[in-house]
Design an enzyme around this catalytic site. Structure first.
Site, PDB file in Angstrom:
ATOM      1  N   PRO A 144     -10.150  -3.089  -0.088  1.00 46.94           N
ATOM      2  CA  PRO A 144      -9.884  -2.612  -1.582  1.00 46.94           C
ATOM      3  C   PRO A 144      -8.402  -2.378  -1.817  1.00 46.94           C
ATOM      4  O   PRO A 144      -7.750  -1.947  -1.037  1.00 46.94           O
ATOM      5  CB  PRO A 144     -10.481  -1.140  -1.325  1.00 46.94           C
ATOM      6  CG  PRO A 144     -10.816  -0.865   0.079  1.00 46.94           C
ATOM      7  CD  PRO A 144     -10.717  -2.225   0.600  1.00 46.94           C
ATOM      8  N   ASN A 145      -7.903  -2.598  -3.026  1.00 51.69           N
ATOM      9  CA  ASN A 145      -6.790  -2.473  -3.626  1.00 51.69           C
ATOM     10  C   ASN A 145      -5.551  -3.627  -3.234  1.00 51.69           C
ATOM     11  O   ASN A 145      -4.731  -3.552  -3.776  1.00 51.69           O
ATOM     12  CB  ASN A 145      -6.290  -1.061  -3.454  1.00 51.69           C
ATOM     13  CG  ASN A 145      -7.074   0.144  -3.590  1.00 51.69           C
ATOM     14  OD1 ASN A 145      -7.597  -0.088  -4.967  1.00 51.69           O
ATOM     15  ND2 ASN A 145      -7.540   1.036  -2.954  1.00 51.69           N
ATOM     16  N   ARG A 203       1.140  -3.114  -7.039  1.00 56.33           N
ATOM     17  CA  ARG A 203       0.963  -1.880  -6.346  1.00 56.33           C
ATOM     18  C   ARG A 203       1.884  -1.377  -5.589  1.00 56.33           C
ATOM     19  O   ARG A 203       2.195  -2.080  -4.585  1.00 56.33           O
ATOM     20  CB  ARG A 203      -0.344  -2.281  -5.485  1.00 56.33           C
ATOM     21  CG  ARG A 203      -0.774  -0.835  -4.783  1.00 56.33           C
ATOM     22  CD  ARG A 203      -1.960  -1.222  -3.679  1.00 56.33           C
ATOM     23  NE  ARG A 203      -2.312  -0.160  -3.035  1.00 56.33           N
ATOM     24  CZ  ARG A 203      -2.972  -0.164  -1.849  1.00 56.33           C
ATOM     25  NH1 ARG A 203      -3.281  -1.199  -1.135  1.00 56.33           N
ATOM     26  NH2 ARG A 203      -3.241   0.926  -1.210  1.00 56.33           N
ATOM     27  N   TYR A 214       4.552  -2.395  -0.677  1.00 52.04           N
ATOM     28  CA  TYR A 214       3.799  -3.378  -0.463  1.00 52.04           C
ATOM     29  C   TYR A 214       4.395  -4.806  -0.731  1.00 52.04           C
ATOM     30  O   TYR A 214       3.849  -5.792  -0.436  1.00 52.04           O
ATOM     31  CB  TYR A 214       2.329  -3.492  -0.901  1.00 52.04           C
ATOM     32  CG  TYR A 214       1.272  -2.117  -0.351  1.00 52.04           C
ATOM     33  CD1 TYR A 214       0.995  -2.197   0.937  1.00 52.04           C
ATOM     34  CD2 TYR A 214       1.176  -1.068  -1.145  1.00 52.04           C
ATOM     35  CE1 TYR A 214       0.394  -1.274   1.265  1.00 52.04           C
ATOM     36  CE2 TYR A 214       0.482  -0.205  -0.610  1.00 52.04           C
ATOM     37  CZ  TYR A 214      -0.060   0.036   0.608  1.00 52.04           C
ATOM     38  OH  TYR A 214      -0.567   0.945   1.111  1.00 52.04           O
ATOM     39  N   ASN A 262      -7.215  -7.027   7.109  1.00 52.71           N
ATOM     40  CA  ASN A 262      -6.647  -5.740   6.268  1.00 52.71           C
ATOM     41  C   ASN A 262      -7.506  -5.450   5.586  1.00 52.71           C
ATOM     42  O   ASN A 262      -7.836  -5.711   4.379  1.00 52.71           O
ATOM     43  CB  ASN A 262      -5.249  -6.260   5.496  1.00 52.71           C
ATOM     44  CG  ASN A 262      -4.564  -5.286   5.107  1.00 52.71           C
ATOM     45  OD1 ASN A 262      -5.090  -3.955   5.107  1.00 52.71           O
ATOM     46  ND2 ASN A 262      -3.298  -5.224   4.327  1.00 52.71           N
ATOM     47  N   ALA A 308      -7.912   0.895   2.919  1.00 53.06           N
ATOM     48  CA  ALA A 308      -8.275   2.320   3.425  1.00 53.06           C
ATOM     49  C   ALA A 308      -9.456   2.309   4.333  1.00 53.06           C
ATOM     50  O   ALA A 308      -9.715   3.385   4.917  1.00 53.06           O
ATOM     51  CB  ALA A 308      -8.476   3.092   1.998  1.00 53.06           C
ATOM     52  N   ASP A 362     -18.346  -1.748  13.329  1.00 50.77           N
ATOM     53  CA  ASP A 362     -19.614  -2.535  13.949  1.00 50.77           C
ATOM     54  C   ASP A 362     -19.798  -4.037  13.755  1.00 50.77           C
ATOM     55  O   ASP A 362     -20.201  -4.533  14.419  1.00 50.77           O
ATOM     56  CB  ASP A 362     -20.865  -1.547  13.574  1.00 50.77           C
ATOM     57  CG  ASP A 362     -20.756  -0.275  14.197  1.00 50.77           C
ATOM     58  OD1 ASP A 362     -20.079   0.042  14.981  1.00 50.77           O
ATOM     59  OD2 ASP A 362     -21.738   0.620  13.663  1.00 50.77           O
ATOM     60  N   GLU A 394      -6.019  -7.140  13.308  1.00 56.81           N
ATOM     61  CA  GLU A 394      -5.856  -6.202  12.413  1.00 56.81           C
ATOM     62  C   GLU A 394      -4.616  -6.144  11.730  1.00 56.81           C
ATOM     63  O   GLU A 394      -3.537  -6.357  12.653  1.00 56.81           O
ATOM     64  CB  GLU A 394      -6.087  -4.844  12.727  1.00 56.81           C
ATOM     65  CG  GLU A 394      -5.972  -3.710  11.919  1.00 56.81           C
ATOM     66  CD  GLU A 394      -6.156  -2.268  12.640  1.00 56.81           C
ATOM     67  OE1 GLU A 394      -6.449  -2.388  13.684  1.00 56.81           O
ATOM     68  OE2 GLU A 394      -6.144  -1.399  11.708  1.00 56.81           O
ATOM     69  N   HIS A 418      -1.867  -4.748   8.720  1.00 58.28           N
ATOM     70  CA  HIS A 418      -1.221  -3.834   7.508  1.00 58.28           C
ATOM     71  C   HIS A 418       0.253  -4.122   7.358  1.00 58.28           C
ATOM     72  O   HIS A 418       0.997  -4.370   8.075  1.00 58.28           O
ATOM     73  CB  HIS A 418      -1.229  -2.461   8.187  1.00 58.28           C
ATOM     74  CG  HIS A 418      -2.623  -1.807   8.582  1.00 58.28           C
ATOM     75  ND1 HIS A 418      -3.640  -1.598   7.698  1.00 58.28           N
ATOM     76  CD2 HIS A 418      -3.250  -1.855  10.007  1.00 58.28           C
ATOM     77  CE1 HIS A 418      -4.734  -1.610   8.416  1.00 58.28           C
ATOM     78  NE2 HIS A 418      -4.410  -1.589   9.717  1.00 58.28           N
ATOM     79  N   ILE A 419       0.368  -4.195   6.180  1.00 53.57           N
ATOM     80  CA  ILE A 419       1.752  -4.633   5.250  1.00 53.57           C
ATOM     81  C   ILE A 419       2.528  -3.693   5.833  1.00 53.57           C
ATOM     82  O   ILE A 419       3.693  -3.830   6.171  1.00 53.57           O
ATOM     83  CB  ILE A 419       1.399  -4.971   3.892  1.00 53.57           C
ATOM     84  CG1 ILE A 419       0.362  -6.248   3.691  1.00 53.57           C
ATOM     85  CG2 ILE A 419       2.831  -5.194   3.449  1.00 53.57           C
ATOM     86  CD1 ILE A 419       0.239  -6.276   2.314  1.00 53.57           C
ATOM     87  N   ARG A 438       3.671   6.606   7.921  1.00 51.40           N
ATOM     88  CA  ARG A 438       2.937   7.119   6.653  1.00 51.40           C
ATOM     89  C   ARG A 438       2.261   8.407   6.778  1.00 51.40           C
ATOM     90  O   ARG A 438       2.257   9.136   7.836  1.00 51.40           O
ATOM     91  CB  ARG A 438       2.242   6.021   5.899  1.00 51.40           C
ATOM     92  CG  ARG A 438       3.168   4.896   5.512  1.00 51.40           C
ATOM     93  CD  ARG A 438       2.437   3.669   4.773  1.00 51.40           C
ATOM     94  NE  ARG A 438       2.009   4.439   3.580  1.00 51.40           N
ATOM     95  CZ  ARG A 438       1.240   3.558   2.863  1.00 51.40           C
ATOM     96  NH1 ARG A 438       0.565   2.475   3.129  1.00 51.40           N
ATOM     97  NH2 ARG A 438       0.774   4.296   1.701  1.00 51.40           N
ATOM     98  N   ARG A 485      -3.482   8.117   7.855  1.00 55.55           N
ATOM     99  CA  ARG A 485      -3.447   6.471   8.121  1.00 55.55           C
ATOM    100  C   ARG A 485      -3.233   6.169   9.583  1.00 55.55           C
ATOM    101  O   ARG A 485      -3.196   5.036   9.804  1.00 55.55           O
ATOM    102  CB  ARG A 485      -2.196   5.766   7.102  1.00 55.55           C
ATOM    103  CG  ARG A 485      -2.825   6.133   5.779  1.00 55.55           C
ATOM    104  CD  ARG A 485      -1.468   5.263   4.941  1.00 55.55           C
ATOM    105  NE  ARG A 485      -1.244   6.014   3.860  1.00 55.55           N
ATOM    106  CZ  ARG A 485      -2.097   5.444   2.571  1.00 55.55           C
ATOM    107  NH1 ARG A 485      -3.190   4.328   2.883  1.00 55.55           N
ATOM    108  NH2 ARG A 485      -2.170   5.960   1.323  1.00 55.55           N
TER     109      ARG A 485
HETATM  110  C1  DQA Z   1      -2.740  -1.159   4.341  1.00 55.70           C
HETATM  111  C2  DQA Z   1      -2.412   0.492   4.941  1.00 55.70           C
HETATM  112  C3  DQA Z   1      -3.626   1.229   4.351  1.00 55.70           C
HETATM  113  O1  DQA Z   1      -3.340   2.498   4.673  1.00 55.70           O
HETATM  114  C4  DQA Z   1      -3.944   1.307   2.801  1.00 55.70           C
HETATM  115  O2  DQA Z   1      -4.991   2.206   2.467  1.00 55.70           O
HETATM  116  C5  DQA Z   1      -3.843   0.026   2.272  1.00 55.70           C
HETATM  117  C6  DQA Z   1      -3.290  -0.976   2.732  1.00 55.70           C
HETATM  118  C7  DQA Z   1      -1.589  -2.065   4.560  1.00 55.70           C
HETATM  119  O3  DQA Z   1      -1.625  -3.090   4.393  1.00 55.70           O
HETATM  120  O4  DQA Z   1      -0.441  -1.354   4.887  1.00 55.70           O
HETATM  121  O5  DQA Z   1      -4.485  -0.037   1.341  1.00 55.70           O
HETATM  122  O6  DQA Z   1      -3.840  -1.538   4.927  1.00 55.70           O
END
Ligand code: DQA
Length: 142
Positions: free
Chosen positions: A10-11, A18, A23, A75, A78, A88, A99, A101-102, A108, A112
């Site tokens: 999401p997002n 954003r 990011y 990625n 949230a 799972d 995994e 994360h940017i 943070r 998180r």
């Molecule tokens: C994220 C970090 C997460 O905490 C956040 O909710 C995101 C982006 C990152 O790429 O840094 O949506 O996964």
């Protein structure tokens, strides 16, 4: 040829606009195009999906597993911090997972700092910006 799935939660479709101070300014389509160029050089196939919906993300993981994919770059936004269901699915899929994360999630907010995904992934990359996706792709291609 190896096949790697790139899953954004999401997002992440809002990349570029954003919170660019966190990011960066690269949009998701730009990122996927650049990963496609890198994949060609590495002689690996990629497929990318983004969704705001947990269930859609879960179904995509199983779709890639059933289609014989060799790895997953995840990625999950949230959902990383909330979703036992996605964890799972990663386990049940048997996919090698990195995994990504940017941002550096540990610099943070405390909510998180916990990931349901890390302990079922081969590696976690956090804070390298979009470079993390390229590192994950190179790693999973080996
Ligand atoms: C994220 C970090 C997460 O905490 C956040 O909710 C995101 C982006 C990152 O790429 O840094 O949506 O996964």
């Amino acid at each position: 040829m190896k096949k790697i799935g790139i899953l954004n939660g999401p997002n992440l479709d809002r990349l570029g606009t954003r919170e660019p101070h966190i990011y960066g300014s690269t949009t998701l389509p730009e990122l996927i195009t650049r990963l496609g160029i890198e994949a060609k050089l590495l002689e690996v196939e990629i497929e990318a999906t983004q969704s705001q919906h947990e269930g859609v993300l879960i179904e995509q993981i199983y779709h890639w597993a059933d289609a014989g994919f060799n790895g997953l770059i995840a990625n999950l936004g949230a959902y990383t911090h909330t979703s036992v269901a996605l964890r799972d699915a990663i386990v049940a899929s048997g996919l090698r997972t990195v995994e990504v994360h940017i941002s550096n999630v540990y610099k943070r907010e405390p909510f998180r700092h916990h990931s349901y995904i890390s302990s079922v992934s081969e590696a976690m990359i956090t804070g390298l910006g979009i470079e993390g996706y390229f590192a994950a792709l190179r790693y999973l291609t080996q």
